[in-house]
Design an enzyme around this catalytic site. Structure first.
Site, PDB file in Angstrom:
ATOM      1  N   LEU A  22      40.039  27.003  43.315  1.00 23.47           N
ATOM      2  CA  LEU A  22      39.819  28.278  42.624  1.00 23.47           C
ATOM      3  C   LEU A  22      39.396  29.389  43.584  1.00 23.47           C
ATOM      4  O   LEU A  22      39.618  30.570  43.313  1.00 23.47           O
ATOM      5  CB  LEU A  22      38.765  28.103  41.526  1.00 23.47           C
ATOM      6  CG  LEU A  22      38.584  29.241  40.524  1.00 23.47           C
ATOM      7  CD1 LEU A  22      39.906  29.615  39.840  1.00 23.47           C
ATOM      8  CD2 LEU A  22      37.545  28.876  39.469  1.00 23.47           C
TER       9      LEU A  22
ATOM     10  N   TYR B  44      36.572  31.346  46.472  1.00 23.75           N
ATOM     11  CA  TYR B  44      35.231  31.931  46.429  1.00 23.75           C
ATOM     12  C   TYR B  44      34.222  30.902  45.919  1.00 23.75           C
ATOM     13  O   TYR B  44      33.609  31.071  44.867  1.00 23.75           O
ATOM     14  CB  TYR B  44      35.210  33.180  45.552  1.00 23.75           C
ATOM     15  CG  TYR B  44      35.853  34.389  46.178  1.00 23.75           C
ATOM     16  CD1 TYR B  44      35.722  34.652  47.539  1.00 23.75           C
ATOM     17  CD2 TYR B  44      36.574  35.301  45.418  1.00 23.75           C
ATOM     18  CE1 TYR B  44      36.317  35.762  48.116  1.00 23.75           C
ATOM     19  CE2 TYR B  44      37.165  36.416  45.986  1.00 23.75           C
ATOM     20  CZ  TYR B  44      37.025  36.638  47.341  1.00 23.75           C
ATOM     21  OH  TYR B  44      37.606  37.748  47.909  1.00 23.75           O
TER      22      TYR B  44
ATOM     23  N   GLN C 132      37.603  38.519  40.584  1.00 17.71           N
ATOM     24  CA  GLN C 132      38.675  38.605  41.578  1.00 17.71           C
ATOM     25  C   GLN C 132      39.732  37.519  41.401  1.00 17.71           C
ATOM     26  O   GLN C 132      40.383  37.103  42.367  1.00 17.71           O
ATOM     27  CB  GLN C 132      38.077  38.505  42.999  1.00 17.71           C
ATOM     28  CG  GLN C 132      37.046  39.556  43.307  1.00 17.71           C
ATOM     29  CD  GLN C 132      37.660  40.923  43.470  1.00 17.71           C
ATOM     30  OE1 GLN C 132      38.286  41.226  44.476  1.00 17.71           O
ATOM     31  NE2 GLN C 132      37.507  41.763  42.450  1.00 17.71           N
TER      32      GLN C 132
ATOM     33  N   ASP D 279      34.262  46.905  35.852  1.00 18.98           N
ATOM     34  CA  ASP D 279      35.023  46.153  36.852  1.00 18.98           C
ATOM     35  C   ASP D 279      36.168  47.037  37.353  1.00 18.98           C
ATOM     36  O   ASP D 279      36.215  48.238  37.065  1.00 18.98           O
ATOM     37  CB  ASP D 279      35.548  44.855  36.236  1.00 18.98           C
ATOM     38  CG  ASP D 279      36.626  45.116  35.190  1.00 18.98           C
ATOM     39  OD1 ASP D 279      36.721  46.266  34.718  1.00 18.98           O
ATOM     40  OD2 ASP D 279      37.362  44.185  34.863  1.00 18.98           O
TER      41      ASP D 279
ATOM     42  N   GLU E 278      33.216  34.639  32.925  1.00 18.67           N
ATOM     43  CA  GLU E 278      33.098  35.868  33.694  1.00 18.67           C
ATOM     44  C   GLU E 278      32.999  35.597  35.188  1.00 18.67           C
ATOM     45  O   GLU E 278      33.558  36.325  36.002  1.00 18.67           O
ATOM     46  CB  GLU E 278      31.882  36.682  33.227  1.00 18.67           C
ATOM     47  CG  GLU E 278      32.033  37.300  31.840  1.00 18.67           C
ATOM     48  CD  GLU E 278      33.234  38.222  31.737  1.00 18.67           C
ATOM     49  OE1 GLU E 278      33.723  38.700  32.777  1.00 18.67           O
ATOM     50  OE2 GLU E 278      33.698  38.450  30.607  1.00 18.67           O
TER      51      GLU E 278
ATOM     52  N   CYS F 211      47.296  49.915  31.304  1.00 16.31           N
ATOM     53  CA  CYS F 211      46.872  50.866  32.350  1.00 16.31           C
ATOM     54  C   CYS F 211      46.761  50.123  33.676  1.00 16.31           C
ATOM     55  O   CYS F 211      45.739  50.136  34.345  1.00 16.31           O
ATOM     56  CB  CYS F 211      45.543  51.515  31.960  1.00 16.31           C
ATOM     57  SG  CYS F 211      45.149  53.006  32.889  1.00 16.31           S
TER      58      CYS F 211
ATOM     59  N   CYS G  44      50.460  53.207  25.626  1.00 15.29           N
ATOM     60  CA  CYS G  44      48.996  53.313  25.646  1.00 15.29           C
ATOM     61  C   CYS G  44      48.448  53.894  24.338  1.00 15.29           C
ATOM     62  O   CYS G  44      48.896  54.951  23.884  1.00 15.29           O
ATOM     63  CB  CYS G  44      48.554  54.188  26.817  1.00 15.29           C
ATOM     64  SG  CYS G  44      46.757  54.326  26.918  1.00 15.29           S
TER      65      CYS G  44
ATOM     66  N   TRP H  97      38.074  31.821  26.171  1.00 16.49           N
ATOM     67  CA  TRP H  97      36.690  32.341  26.096  1.00 16.49           C
ATOM     68  C   TRP H  97      36.539  33.443  25.042  1.00 16.49           C
ATOM     69  O   TRP H  97      35.429  33.948  24.858  1.00 16.49           O
ATOM     70  CB  TRP H  97      36.245  32.858  27.479  1.00 16.49           C
ATOM     71  CG  TRP H  97      37.279  33.697  28.155  1.00 16.49           C
ATOM     72  CD1 TRP H  97      37.453  35.041  28.039  1.00 16.49           C
ATOM     73  CD2 TRP H  97      38.292  33.235  29.057  1.00 16.49           C
ATOM     74  NE1 TRP H  97      38.512  35.450  28.789  1.00 16.49           N
ATOM     75  CE2 TRP H  97      39.045  34.378  29.439  1.00 16.49           C
ATOM     76  CE3 TRP H  97      38.641  31.978  29.579  1.00 16.49           C
ATOM     77  CZ2 TRP H  97      40.126  34.284  30.314  1.00 16.49           C
ATOM     78  CZ3 TRP H  97      39.713  31.899  30.457  1.00 16.49           C
ATOM     79  CH2 TRP H  97      40.437  33.041  30.821  1.00 16.49           C
TER      80      TRP H  97
ATOM     81  N   CYS I  83      44.127  61.110  27.673  1.00 14.57           N
ATOM     82  CA  CYS I  83      44.191  60.859  29.119  1.00 14.57           C
ATOM     83  C   CYS I  83      44.592  62.103  29.906  1.00 14.57           C
ATOM     84  O   CYS I  83      45.731  62.584  29.798  1.00 14.57           O
ATOM     85  CB  CYS I  83      45.184  59.720  29.403  1.00 14.57           C
ATOM     86  SG  CYS I  83      45.225  59.215  31.137  1.00 14.57           S
TER      87      CYS I  83
ATOM     88  N   CYS J 224      52.425  54.043  30.317  1.00 12.37           N
ATOM     89  CA  CYS J 224      51.716  55.015  29.494  1.00 12.37           C
ATOM     90  C   CYS J 224      52.309  55.172  28.089  1.00 12.37           C
ATOM     91  O   CYS J 224      51.598  55.514  27.145  1.00 12.37           O
ATOM     92  CB  CYS J 224      51.675  56.367  30.198  1.00 12.37           C
ATOM     93  SG  CYS J 224      50.774  56.311  31.773  1.00 12.37           S
TER      94      CYS J 224
ATOM     95  N   TYR K  68      28.290  43.881  37.014  1.00 13.80           N
ATOM     96  CA  TYR K  68      29.385  43.669  36.070  1.00 13.80           C
ATOM     97  C   TYR K  68      29.126  42.462  35.168  1.00 13.80           C
ATOM     98  O   TYR K  68      29.198  42.570  33.928  1.00 13.80           O
ATOM     99  CB  TYR K  68      30.747  43.474  36.782  1.00 13.80           C
ATOM    100  CG  TYR K  68      31.738  42.891  35.811  1.00 13.80           C
ATOM    101  CD1 TYR K  68      32.306  43.678  34.826  1.00 13.80           C
ATOM    102  CD2 TYR K  68      32.030  41.516  35.807  1.00 13.80           C
ATOM    103  CE1 TYR K  68      33.149  43.131  33.866  1.00 13.80           C
ATOM    104  CE2 TYR K  68      32.863  40.961  34.852  1.00 13.80           C
ATOM    105  CZ  TYR K  68      33.421  41.778  33.889  1.00 13.80           C
ATOM    106  OH  TYR K  68      34.233  41.241  32.936  1.00 13.80           O
TER     107      TYR K  68
END
Length: 356
Positions: free
Chosen positions: A83, A85, A45, A141, A40, A195, A204, A27, A210, A201, A123
């Site tokens: 999948l 839900y 989840q 999110d 999306e 993260c 990052c 995508w 941060c 870290c 979202y």
DNA sequence: CAAGCGTGGTA
DNA sequence: TTACCAAGCTT
């Protein structure tokens, strides 16, 4: 470095890292708002690795928004099989139908209108707007809340719905007006790869900004309360064959758990009644030749089924709400995972080969 | 707001 | 094995 005083530097560090290091996902090879919308919804989840094959098959089956709008719901649910839900799939098609009916097939490019579409929450609205249309809107999110809670040492409980507004306001303060897509996706990509709950870290690109890293508190954020007590329900399922070799099945109700998915007759097992007694009491259908088929436990997000399944036969007609279906028909119907498991065991037992 | 809504991966 | 997730939305 102070994040809010160094907005430009932060944006540049984040977006440069994103454009260099982003994963090559299906995508991300398109700006088609319909494809972005599909991805999306599937990603809600759900892990990226799980979604990829579903996304590929879905857009191959429904290449345009109009194709999905005109499809049978049963075919949509079939593409969603496994999948989870499943209301996401039904709501997506409902939303697409609204776009055809009310917006001449063009997905709205503003938050007010797109948010009215079925299945499009805060979202998903922001994600489609920023990624497909380049509109500077927040897309908050779980990743974004984790990343920003650490960057800014925000200790509000992210499990409480109203906390999300704090992060939405922060994003609207920080967002890059020139490339809101890369900014939003950069925050999410950072949360997904660096993260993470156990953050890396040292890799990052924005650790200098941060506060949590500076104070060594990255492991304590985000703050997330949790309260889940799981119910366990014993279920007894019957795979019942008639003399024509057809199987007794029904479609689940249009609301609630596994809505509109198909299943073999199933009853909650209470007390110590036998399988046969349970089925006669529930449906008033005489069955015979009862043999154990498969026992297993299936864990949902909020409850557990202890499944005991049986094979049996009957010579009677299907009770109200049930249908006798051929092997190929059973194969073609959308079934949730517990039902698929029973069906796979049946196919193995009877050496059934289906067209699917 | 809290609860309901799937599935497979991981520590 | 248990717990916690993973790019949330609806009611």
């Amino acid at each position: 470095m102070q994040l809010f005083e160094q907005k430009e530097n932060f944006r540049k560090a984040l977006i440069t890292w994103y454009l260099t290091e982003k994963r090559d996902l299906p995508w991300r090879r398109t700006n088609n708002p319909y494809y972005i919308w599909v991805s999306e919804v599937m990603l809600q989840q759900t892990r990226v690795d799980t979604v990829i094959p579903y996304y590929e098959r879905f857009i191959e089956k429904f290449p345009t928004l109009a194709d999905l709008a005109e499809a049978k719901e049963e075919d949509v649910l079939k593409m969603w099989e496994g999948l989870g839900y499943y209301s996401r799939g039904r709501n997506l098609q409902a939303g697409v139908k609204e776009v055809v009916a009310e917006y001449d097939g063009q997905i709205p490019g503003n938050r007010k209108d797109i948010s009215r579409l079925k299945g499009v929450g805060p979202y998903t609205a922001g994600a489609v707007l920023s990624i497909a249309f380049g509109v500077p809107e927040h897309a908050v999110d779980g990743n974004v809340m984790r990343v920003l809670s650490r960057l800014l040492l925000i200790e509000e409980d992210i499990a409480i719905p109203r906390t999300r507004k704090i992060f939405e306001d922060v994003v609207m303060e920080l967002i890059d007006e020139e490339d809101p897509s890369s900014f939003n996706q950069g925050l999410m990509e950072l949360g997904a790869t660096i993260c993470t709950p156990n953050p890396r870290c040292l890799l990052c690109p924005v650790r200098d900004f941060c506060i949590a890293f500076h104070e060594g508190k990255q492991g304590e954020l985000p703050v997330k309360s949790k309260k889940v007590r799981m119910k366990t329900i014993p279920q007894v399922s019957f795979a019942i064959r008639n003399p024509d070799g057809k199987w007794l099945m029904r479609q689940r109700p249009t609301t609630g758990l596994l809505a509109n998915m198909w299943e073999f007759p199933m009853v909650e097992s209470t007390g110590d009644a036998s399988a046969e007694e349970l089925f006669r009491a529930a449906y008033g259908l005489e069955i015979s030749n009862i043999k154990p088929l498969l026992d297993f436990t299936h864990i949902f997000s909020h409850l557990t089924w202890n499944m005991k399944s049986y094979l049996s036969t009957t010579v009677k007609e299907a009770p109200e709400g049930f249908k006798f279906l051929s092997n190929d028909e059973v194969e073609a119907l959308p079934k949730a995972i517990p039902v698929v498991k029973i069906w796979e065991e049946i196919k193995k037992t009877f050496e059934i080969n289906t067209k699917g």
